[in-house]
Motif scaffolding. Structure first.
Motif, PDB file in Angstrom:
ATOM      1  N   UNK A 180       0.851  -1.193   0.000  1.00 20.25           N
ATOM      2  CA  UNK A 180       0.000   0.000   0.000  1.00 20.25           C
ATOM      3  C   UNK A 180       0.887   1.243   0.000  1.00 20.25           C
ATOM      4  N   UNK A 181       0.541   2.204  -0.834  1.00 22.44           N
ATOM      5  CA  UNK A 181       1.260   3.471  -0.858  1.00 22.44           C
ATOM      6  C   UNK A 181       0.485   4.457   0.011  1.00 22.44           C
ATOM      7  N   UNK A 182       1.144   5.021   1.009  1.00 16.82           N
ATOM      8  CA  UNK A 182       0.487   5.953   1.930  1.00 16.82           C
ATOM      9  C   UNK A 182       1.197   7.302   1.867  1.00 16.82           C
ATOM     10  N   UNK A 183       0.438   8.338   1.524  1.00 17.35           N
ATOM     11  CA  UNK A 183       0.959   9.700   1.452  1.00 17.35           C
ATOM     12  C   UNK A 183       0.307  10.530   2.543  1.00 17.35           C
ATOM     13  N   UNK A 184       1.118  11.192   3.354  1.00 18.75           N
ATOM     14  CA  UNK A 184       0.607  12.040   4.426  1.00 18.75           C
ATOM     15  C   UNK A 184       0.750  13.501   4.029  1.00 18.75           C
TER      16      UNK A 184
ATOM     17  N   UNK B   4      -8.264   4.000  -4.053  1.00 19.43           N
ATOM     18  CA  UNK B   4      -7.727   5.233  -3.462  1.00 19.43           C
ATOM     19  C   UNK B   4      -8.605   5.604  -2.276  1.00 19.43           C
ATOM     20  N   UNK B   5      -8.016   5.589  -1.088  1.00 18.09           N
ATOM     21  CA  UNK B   5      -8.789   5.821   0.124  1.00 18.09           C
ATOM     22  C   UNK B   5      -8.243   7.017   0.890  1.00 18.09           C
ATOM     23  N   UNK B   6      -9.156   7.893   1.292  1.00 14.93           N
ATOM     24  CA  UNK B   6      -8.810   9.039   2.124  1.00 14.93           C
ATOM     25  C   UNK B   6      -9.078   8.643   3.566  1.00 14.93           C
ATOM     26  N   UNK B   7      -8.006   8.501   4.328  1.00 17.93           N
ATOM     27  CA  UNK B   7      -8.091   7.896   5.650  1.00 17.93           C
ATOM     28  C   UNK B   7      -8.733   8.835   6.669  1.00 17.93           C
ATOM     29  N   UNK B   8      -9.601   8.307   7.467  1.00 16.96           N
ATOM     30  CA  UNK B   8     -10.245   9.061   8.541  1.00 16.96           C
ATOM     31  C   UNK B   8      -9.501   8.800   9.855  1.00 16.96           C
ATOM     32  N   UNK B   9      -9.664   9.637  10.895  1.00 15.46           N
ATOM     33  CA  UNK B   9     -10.598  10.764  10.955  1.00 15.46           C
ATOM     34  C   UNK B   9     -10.023  12.084  10.447  1.00 15.46           C
ATOM     35  N   UNK B  10      -8.693  12.237  10.393  1.00 12.25           N
ATOM     36  CA  UNK B  10      -8.137  13.550  10.051  1.00 12.25           C
ATOM     37  C   UNK B  10      -8.100  13.808   8.551  1.00 12.25           C
ATOM     38  N   UNK B  11      -8.181  12.763   7.749  1.00 12.82           N
ATOM     39  CA  UNK B  11      -8.147  12.855   6.288  1.00 12.82           C
ATOM     40  C   UNK B  11      -6.893  13.591   5.808  1.00 12.82           C
ATOM     41  N   UNK B  12      -5.797  13.357   6.494  1.00 14.03           N
ATOM     42  CA  UNK B  12      -4.519  13.905   6.036  1.00 14.03           C
ATOM     43  C   UNK B  12      -3.684  12.838   5.330  1.00 14.03           C
TER      44      UNK B  12
END
Length: 271
Positions: A111-115, A147-155
């Motif tokens: 998984x590619x995770x971008x903050x 493509x998922x926008x992670x919660x709760x901060x959605x950063x």
């Protein structure tokens, strides 16, 4: 080639949206600790204690008339770069990367995770992965399965790689994907910021983020394909009955073993 003027003129870096304090800082044009001149190139070295360059921010640079002059006998002065013209740029909003930049031996199921430095949401377009020498692989930013926008901060944004039979290699063969450097690019407008507010009287921020990644700015390498056949390390067998034997074969890696039994006298397979 140019030189800096020793008169009381300045070069200024500023934040037009005034999201940070202070929102501008000026250096004397002849301040050699901040202004470096190499022929025709002028570099402004910004001290973070004076003015911190933050992620996801717009900056503008200006300088006053006579800040620089050429080295000819006439000492021709450079015109000003005023507020109406300025040099303008945006900094990247991405603060951390997983896998890290230039990381090696990443699985195709990674998984590619971008903050990001602030809360973001999907815009329009594709996040594009390009294995070296292969066609680009598009991940629609609105496809919630990939493509998922992670919660709760959605950063954080996750490009999902753990999808059987596709992984990060959609539309290309696994062998053409494995072992390849992978470049990730995100064009302008693919990602949007959630909050566009900025202090008055500054302008409202644009919703669409500028281009975040291009070329090989974010590259990591996939794990090479395993082209080495397994090696048999242990073979044992014993009879369970007059007509049944049990054979145990151990390999040096995960794999599948296919066995056949032969009649000793005729060497004809019986199973």
């Amino acid at each position: 080639a140019v030189q800096a003027n020793s008169a009381a003129v300045s070069i200024t870096i500023g934040d037009p949206y005034e999201r940070q304090t202070p929102h501008y800082y000026s250096y004397a044009c002849d301040d050699t600790s901040a202004v470096t001149i190499d022929g025709t190139k002028v570099t402004l070295n910004i001290d973070p204690s004076h003015f911190a360059i933050a992620p996801c921010q717009n900056y503008q640079m200006t300088y006053q008339s006579r800040c620089f002059y050429d080295v000819s006998p006439n000492h021709n002065w450079a015109n000003s770069l005023p507020n109406t013209e300025y040099y303008d740029f945006w900094t990247s909003c991405i603060t951390t990367y997983s896998p890290t930049r230039n990381a090696l031996n990443n699985l195709i199921s990674t998984n590619i995770v971008l903050t990001f430095s602030e809360e973001v949401r999907e815009g329009t377009g594709n996040i594009v992965l390009t294995p070296l020498g292969e066609n680009p692989i598009n991940f629609d930013v609105t496809d919630t399965s990939r493509v998922q926008f992670n919660t709760p901060t959605v950063q954080q944004i996750t490009i999902v790689g753990d999808v059987p039979n596709e992984y990060l290699c959609v539309g290309t063969t696994m062998q053409d994907c494995k072992g390849k450097p992978m470049d990730v690019s995100i064009a302008q407008g693919v990602i949007e910021r959630v909050s566009t507010s900025s202090p008055a009287p500054a302008m409202v921020l644009p919703a669409a983020l500028n281009m975040q990644l291009t070329g090989d700015a974010y590259r990591f390498t996939m794990k090479p394909a395993d082209l080495t056949p397994p090696i048999i390390t242990v073979v044992s067998m014993y009879g369970i009955s007059e007509s049944v034997i049990r054979v145990t074969i151990r390999l040096d890696e995960s794999g599948t073993t296919y066995c056949r039994a032969y009649d000793e006298s005729s060497f004809v397979p019986i199973s």
